[in-house]
Scaffold this motif. Structure first.
Motif, PDB file in Angstrom:
ATOM      1  N   ARG A 217     -20.210 -10.386 -68.458  1.00 16.29           N
ATOM      2  CA  ARG A 217     -19.763  -9.527 -67.341  1.00 16.29           C
ATOM      3  C   ARG A 217     -20.374  -9.949 -66.013  1.00 16.29           C
ATOM      4  O   ARG A 217     -19.829  -9.648 -64.946  1.00 16.29           O
ATOM      5  CB  ARG A 217     -20.130  -8.057 -67.645  1.00 16.29           C
ATOM      6  CG  ARG A 217     -19.782  -7.067 -66.533  1.00 16.29           C
ATOM      7  CD  ARG A 217     -18.302  -7.082 -66.205  1.00 16.29           C
ATOM      8  NE  ARG A 217     -17.943  -6.165 -65.148  1.00 16.29           N
ATOM      9  CZ  ARG A 217     -17.980  -6.468 -63.850  1.00 16.29           C
ATOM     10  NH1 ARG A 217     -18.359  -7.687 -63.448  1.00 16.29           N
ATOM     11  NH2 ARG A 217     -17.613  -5.594 -62.941  1.00 16.29           N
ATOM     12  N   HIS A 218     -21.501 -10.654 -66.048  1.00 14.02           N
ATOM     13  CA  HIS A 218     -22.177 -11.040 -64.814  1.00 14.02           C
ATOM     14  C   HIS A 218     -21.754 -12.414 -64.310  1.00 14.02           C
ATOM     15  O   HIS A 218     -22.323 -12.921 -63.344  1.00 14.02           O
ATOM     16  CB  HIS A 218     -23.695 -11.012 -65.026  1.00 14.02           C
ATOM     17  CG  HIS A 218     -24.205  -9.645 -65.329  1.00 14.02           C
ATOM     18  ND1 HIS A 218     -25.517  -9.389 -65.619  1.00 14.02           N
ATOM     19  CD2 HIS A 218     -23.578  -8.446 -65.391  1.00 14.02           C
ATOM     20  CE1 HIS A 218     -25.684  -8.101 -65.853  1.00 14.02           C
ATOM     21  NE2 HIS A 218     -24.514  -7.519 -65.725  1.00 14.02           N
ATOM     22  N   HIS A 256      -7.618 -11.640 -69.181  1.00 17.67           N
ATOM     23  CA  HIS A 256      -8.946 -12.143 -69.543  1.00 17.67           C
ATOM     24  C   HIS A 256      -9.581 -11.227 -70.589  1.00 17.67           C
ATOM     25  O   HIS A 256      -9.432 -10.005 -70.529  1.00 17.67           O
ATOM     26  CB  HIS A 256      -9.863 -12.201 -68.310  1.00 17.67           C
ATOM     27  CG  HIS A 256      -9.310 -13.025 -67.202  1.00 17.67           C
ATOM     28  ND1 HIS A 256      -9.360 -12.636 -65.880  1.00 17.67           N
ATOM     29  CD2 HIS A 256      -8.671 -14.224 -67.220  1.00 17.67           C
ATOM     30  CE1 HIS A 256      -8.809 -13.553 -65.123  1.00 17.67           C
ATOM     31  NE2 HIS A 256      -8.376 -14.525 -65.911  1.00 17.67           N
ATOM     32  N   LYS A 257     -10.295 -11.805 -71.514  1.00 13.86           N
ATOM     33  CA  LYS A 257     -10.940 -11.022 -72.573  1.00 13.86           C
ATOM     34  C   LYS A 257     -12.020 -10.124 -72.000  1.00 13.86           C
ATOM     35  O   LYS A 257     -12.851 -10.557 -71.200  1.00 13.86           O
ATOM     36  CB  LYS A 257     -11.546 -11.956 -73.617  1.00 13.86           C
ATOM     37  CG  LYS A 257     -12.162 -11.238 -74.808  1.00 13.86           C
ATOM     38  CD  LYS A 257     -12.702 -12.223 -75.838  1.00 13.86           C
ATOM     39  CE  LYS A 257     -13.343 -11.496 -77.011  1.00 13.86           C
ATOM     40  NZ  LYS A 257     -13.863 -12.447 -78.038  1.00 13.86           N
ATOM     41  N   LEU A 258     -12.014  -8.832 -72.399  1.00 10.51           N
ATOM     42  CA  LEU A 258     -13.051  -7.902 -71.968  1.00 10.51           C
ATOM     43  C   LEU A 258     -14.299  -8.092 -72.822  1.00 10.51           C
ATOM     44  O   LEU A 258     -14.215  -8.226 -74.040  1.00 10.51           O
ATOM     45  CB  LEU A 258     -12.561  -6.457 -72.074  1.00 10.51           C
ATOM     46  CG  LEU A 258     -11.376  -6.075 -71.164  1.00 10.51           C
ATOM     47  CD1 LEU A 258     -10.994  -4.616 -71.392  1.00 10.51           C
ATOM     48  CD2 LEU A 258     -11.714  -6.315 -69.698  1.00 10.51           C
ATOM     49  N   ARG A 259     -15.450  -8.099 -72.161  1.00  7.52           N
ATOM     50  CA  ARG A 259     -16.726  -8.338 -72.835  1.00  7.52           C
ATOM     51  C   ARG A 259     -17.607  -7.100 -72.752  1.00  7.52           C
ATOM     52  O   ARG A 259     -17.682  -6.446 -71.709  1.00  7.52           O
ATOM     53  CB  ARG A 259     -17.442  -9.518 -72.187  1.00  7.52           C
ATOM     54  CG  ARG A 259     -16.618 -10.791 -72.125  1.00  7.52           C
ATOM     55  CD  ARG A 259     -16.553 -11.477 -73.470  1.00  7.52           C
ATOM     56  NE  ARG A 259     -15.878 -12.774 -73.378  1.00  7.52           N
ATOM     57  CZ  ARG A 259     -15.882 -13.670 -74.343  1.00  7.52           C
ATOM     58  NH1 ARG A 259     -16.516 -13.436 -75.474  1.00  7.52           N
ATOM     59  NH2 ARG A 259     -15.254 -14.827 -74.190  1.00  7.52           N
ATOM     60  N   GLY A 292     -16.021  -5.176 -69.758  1.00  7.83           N
ATOM     61  CA  GLY A 292     -15.685  -5.631 -68.423  1.00  7.83           C
ATOM     62  C   GLY A 292     -15.258  -7.084 -68.344  1.00  7.83           C
ATOM     63  O   GLY A 292     -15.454  -7.874 -69.273  1.00  7.83           O
ATOM     64  N   CYS A 293     -14.682  -7.421 -67.199  1.00  3.65           N
ATOM     65  CA  CYS A 293     -14.259  -8.783 -66.879  1.00  3.65           C
ATOM     66  C   CYS A 293     -14.901  -9.169 -65.549  1.00  3.65           C
ATOM     67  O   CYS A 293     -14.582  -8.587 -64.508  1.00  3.65           O
ATOM     68  CB  CYS A 293     -12.739  -8.858 -66.775  1.00  3.65           C
ATOM     69  SG  CYS A 293     -12.123 -10.425 -66.110  1.00  3.65           S
ATOM     70  N   GLY A 294     -15.817 -10.141 -65.584  1.00  2.00           N
ATOM     71  CA  GLY A 294     -16.487 -10.556 -64.366  1.00  2.00           C
ATOM     72  C   GLY A 294     -15.561 -11.273 -63.401  1.00  2.00           C
ATOM     73  O   GLY A 294     -15.729 -11.180 -62.185  1.00  2.00           O
ATOM     74  N   SER A 295     -14.559 -11.984 -63.910  1.00  2.00           N
ATOM     75  CA  SER A 295     -13.647 -12.732 -63.046  1.00  2.00           C
ATOM     76  C   SER A 295     -12.814 -11.802 -62.178  1.00  2.00           C
ATOM     77  O   SER A 295     -12.473 -12.133 -61.040  1.00  2.00           O
ATOM     78  CB  SER A 295     -12.728 -13.622 -63.888  1.00  2.00           C
ATOM     79  OG  SER A 295     -13.467 -14.624 -64.557  1.00  2.00           O
TER      80      SER A 295
END
Length: 308
Positions: A217-218, A256-259, A292-295
């Protein structure tokens, strides 16, 4: 490989937070008008230079992972060793503003990426034992922060077996055998004060190889030049239904895959008010797990994830 070590580092992100949440804007004195305009122009020029550098980096070396907080280049995607690592641990929840720490330890889980080299990160603080169940063995860990803004990205893992370091913040000496500190004076008065009989043995430089474990996420992945970067749209949700995420709770609107990650501070997470669920518009609480998705700077709480 990001070998510039910092036993303790001034966390610039905390200073930026203080300025960001300090209250209403004050009216600027007329005498400073021209100076402030020049400062803003210089700031804009520096940001543009960094963006051009990132674009050249992507063209020459392929995809790059940057800090999701400041867009500073952290590591090349080709240096990823394993993309689906998980850290499950129990830690005390630290409040960096109230300067308090909970007595009980809360369970925390993070989805991380294992990276061999990360020139945009730096290790901070003293080494600590790794949590049980980590994929690595016989290693120590230190906090890993962004070299530019000081935002915590995850952890750096290094070969174990080194002598214990003095527990006093910022002290770069070894602790006395069987003790936590190098000397009593350092313990009670700080790292710039030592007893006459203090051995003053420097802490050993970590041996290579080192491995970085960054919280997904970061990080933000930059794959091509002129990519759109999420703006800080306070109060505006980033959620929308697309053909990629319709009735799907595992990806963001762009697919995008959520982490999974946990809020906090000093534990790999960021302060809770950094995160707002983009579905229910609720601010995260301390030690709360989100996806979350950091991108895309997109977040989803557990409750909304279960409903989709």
């Amino acid at each position: 490989c990001g070998a510039k070590d910092a036993p303790a580092n001034i966390n610039d992100s905390m200073v930026l937070d203080f300025l960001r949440f300090r209250g209403r804007e004050a009216r600027q004195p007329l005498v400073f008008s021209e100076l402030l305009r020049m400062v803003k122009d210089i700031g804009t020029d520096l940001l543009n230079r960094r963006e051009r550098y990132l674009q050249d980096l992507v063209v020459d070396h392929g995809a790059v992972h940057v800090c999701a907080y400041c867009n500073f280049a952290v590591a090349l995607s080709r240096n990823i060793k394993q993309s689906d690592r998980t850290i499950a641990t129990r830690m005390q929840v630290t409040d960096g503003y109230e300067m308090t720490k909970t007595f009980a330890k809360d369970p925390m889980n993070f989805e991380v990426v294992e990276i061999a080299r990360a020139g945009g990160a730096v290790a901070e603080g003293h080494w600590t034992p790794v949590p049980d169940g980590l994929w690595l063995r016989d290693v120590y860990q230190r906090m890993a922060i962004c070299r530019n803004c000081g935002f915590q990205l995850g952890w750096r893992y290094e070969t174990g077996g080194a002598p214990k370091e003095c527990a006093s913040p910022c002290c770069t000496l070894q602790a006395r055998p069987g003790r936590e500190y190098c000397c009593p004076k350092c313990r009670y008065q700080g790292p710039h004060h030592h007893d006459s009989d203090c051995e003053k043995k420097d802490a050993l430089i970590p041996k290579e190889p080192v491995v970085w474990g960054f919280i997904w996420r970061h990080l933000r992945e930059r794959r091509k030049p002129n990519e759109q970067i999420p703006e800080d749209d306070a109060g505006r949700s980033r959620h929308k239904e697309t053909n990629l995420n319709f009735k799907n709770n595992t990806v963001c609107p762009k697919g995008h895959k959520l982490r999974r990650f946990c809020t906090g501070q000093g534990n790999g997470g960021a302060l809770p008010f950094y995160y707002i669920c983009d579905l229910c518009d609720r601010t995260a609480r301390g030690s709360e797990h989100l996806w979350g998705c950091g991108s895309c700077d997109y977040d989803m709480c557990e409750r909304c994830r279960a409903r989709r």
